[in-house]
Design an enzyme around this catalytic site. Structure first.
Site, short mmCIF file in Angstrom:
data_model
loop_
_atom_site.label_atom_id
_atom_site.label_comp_id
_atom_site.label_asym_id
_atom_site.label_seq_id
_atom_site.Cartn_x
_atom_site.Cartn_y
_atom_site.Cartn_z
CB ALA A 18 -14.04 -17.60 -21.19
CG ASN A 67 -16.73 -10.02 -22.00
OD1 ASN A 67 -15.76 -9.73 -21.17
ND2 ASN A 67 -18.12 -9.93 -21.98
CG ASP A 68 -14.10 -14.35 -22.90
OD1 ASP A 68 -14.28 -14.07 -21.70
OD2 ASP A 68 -14.80 -15.17 -23.46
CB VAL A 69 -9.78 -10.86 -26.99
CG1 VAL A 69 -10.29 -12.24 -27.53
CG2 VAL A 69 -10.84 -9.90 -27.41
CB THR A 70 -10.71 -6.65 -23.77
OG1 THR A 70 -12.04 -6.82 -23.33
CG2 THR A 70 -10.79 -6.42 -25.34
#
Length: 462
Positions: free
Chosen positions: A431, A390-393
């Protein structure tokens, strides 16, 4: 016997160095673990054989109980729980350093560093530094464990004047170390422990979930330096070497990860990097339309693609979907599709989390690429298959200056012709930020358990 112990400790140290070298690559990680186990076995047997050890009845119960507990945990632990297990083990290293320092302070004669109230200055400096770092490691690791386990929120906990308070506690700790070295007061010793424990809490509380892999790495470094400090107190060369290896390697890994996330290593050490923005950037709660698809849709799209890049994340780990994902990948490759895996440096909850899971499913190493090596390929990819990441994309890392993840390099999955996003719901990532990618025109959401979705895609491909 003394010469034999020196030689055995040297062999053990070499094994630890080879273990670190092996763990630097998935292909040699298993061999690295074997070297690490061998080095630790040699160290334990050598230490127990020393002439200074005179009471095995007091030692063996601890070895048996600790070994039994460790064996049970290792056999039962799920891959998804490895990050919090690592944090828990770091806390025990820090606590052990505090206990050893206390034993040395109140019974220095047993360690050959003087008499109570008349301890050598050098030993006091080593002891006080070791106990301070150990206490910080313990309390900081407890908070990291609680966040990773879900006992407390992964969101940053910030309050006014947090950094000045941390700085003040740091200065007080230094002053207490000086006072301990000059007065050797037990009150001052325990004051160092208490303040260091508080500092550990305050350093980790303001760090958000997206940065937790860096925290785990940094706490690993702290535990190594705590062990090295106590090694000086015990006059044990192997403990000094091992602690320095762990401390240095953890610090280097933290630096590499911070560089990959566009973060400052100094802010990691001081605590709370990203916390200020996280307090004000909760993400938009606005309802937006999304394109939803099925496993059959995903199978058809990928089957007719020339290239597919798979982006695994923590959602894959939770669902234990790596084996079904590997089966899906094999079927696609059988259809002539070029399949690659893209790994973000902080995907999951600890460094290398995704690599471990993919290796468990026997995914070929030459198909797995890090962010810097594959990011440019998304622009020419037909499909980006995001499974639980999620956060890394999240494009907000590039477009929203108020976001707590702003500035963090991301995998550019939005540049692929089609993005298939496997997720249980529309909930935000760790996050606490809503992912803009969900609402892009080229994104198709595949809602459901990651393992079940992959299994349904496999059936459709068959």
């Amino acid at each position: 016997m003394a010469s034999f112990a020196v030689l055995a400790y040297l062999v053990s140290s070499v094994c630890f160095i080879l273990a670190l070298r092996g763990l630097s690559s998935p292909e040699t990680a298993r061999q690295g673990n074997i070297f690490g186990i061998a080095g630790m076995a040699i160290a334990i047997v050598t230490t127990l054989a020393l002439a200074d050890v005179v009471n095995y009845l007091a030692i063996l119960p601890g070895v048996v109980v600790g070994g039994a507990v460790g064996t049970v945990i290792a056999m039962r632990i799920q891959m998804t729980a490895l990050p919090q297990l690592v944090a828990a083990f770091h806390s025990l290293v820090g606590l052990a350093a505090v206990f050893v320092a206390a034993a040395a302070f109140f019974n220095p004669a047993a360690y050959g560093i003087g008499e109570y109230g008349a301890i050598k200055i050098g030993s006091l400096i080593e002891m006080s530094i070791g106990v301070a770092i150990g206490a910080i490691t313990f309390s900081g690791s407890v908070i990291a464990f609680a966040k990773l386990q879900g006992i407390m929120s992964g969101k940053p906990l910030v309050f006014p004047y947090q950094h000045p308070l941390n700085a003040l506690l740091g200065l007080v700790t230094v002053a207490l170390v000086v006072a301990l070295c000059t007065g050797q007061s037990p009150v001052v010793f325990w004051a160092i422990v208490v303040i260091a424990l508080a500092l550990g809490f305050l350093l980790i509380l303001p760090i958000g979930g997206a940065d937790m892999p860096v925290v785990v790495s940094m706490l690993n470094s702290y535990s190594g330096w705590a062990a090295a400090g106590i090694g000086f107190t015990l006059q044990n060369n192997l403990l000094i070497i091992t602690g320095a290896l762990v401390g240095a390697s953890g610090a280097i890994l933290s630096y590499i990860m911070c560089k990959g996330m566009n973060r400052s290593i100094i802010n990691v050490i001081l605590g709370g990097f990203g916390g200020e923005t996280a307090a004000v950037a909760a993400g938009s709660g606005e309802e937006k339309p999304v394109k939803q698809g099925s496993a059959d849709d995903a199978a058809f799209i990928m089957q007719n693609a020339q290239s597919v890049i798979i982006v695994p994340g923590y959602g894959m780990a939770v669902a234990q979907a790596q084996h079904a994902l590997r089966e899906m990948s094999d079927l696609l490759k059988g259809e002539g599709v070029d399949v690659k895996y893209a790994i973000h440096p902080v995907a999951g909850r600890m460094p290398g989390h995704m690599n471990v899971l993919l290796a468990e499913a026997n995914v070929p190493y030459d198909e797995v690429f890090e962010l810097d090596d594959i990011n440019r390929d998304f622009g020419t990819a037909d499909v980006a298959f995001v499974i639980g990441a999620n956060d890394v994309t999240n494009p907000a890392a590039k477009t929203d200056p108020a976001s707590p993840i702003f500035g963090m390099p991301i995998l550019d999955v939005d540049k692929a012709k089609t993005v298939l996003f496997v997720k249980r719901s529309m909930a935000s990532g760790y996050a606490g930020v809503q992912n803009e990618l969900f609402f892009r025109d080229n994104t198709m959401m595949l809602f459901g358990d990651a393992k079940k979705v992959c299994e349904e895609i496999v059936k459709a491909l068959d």
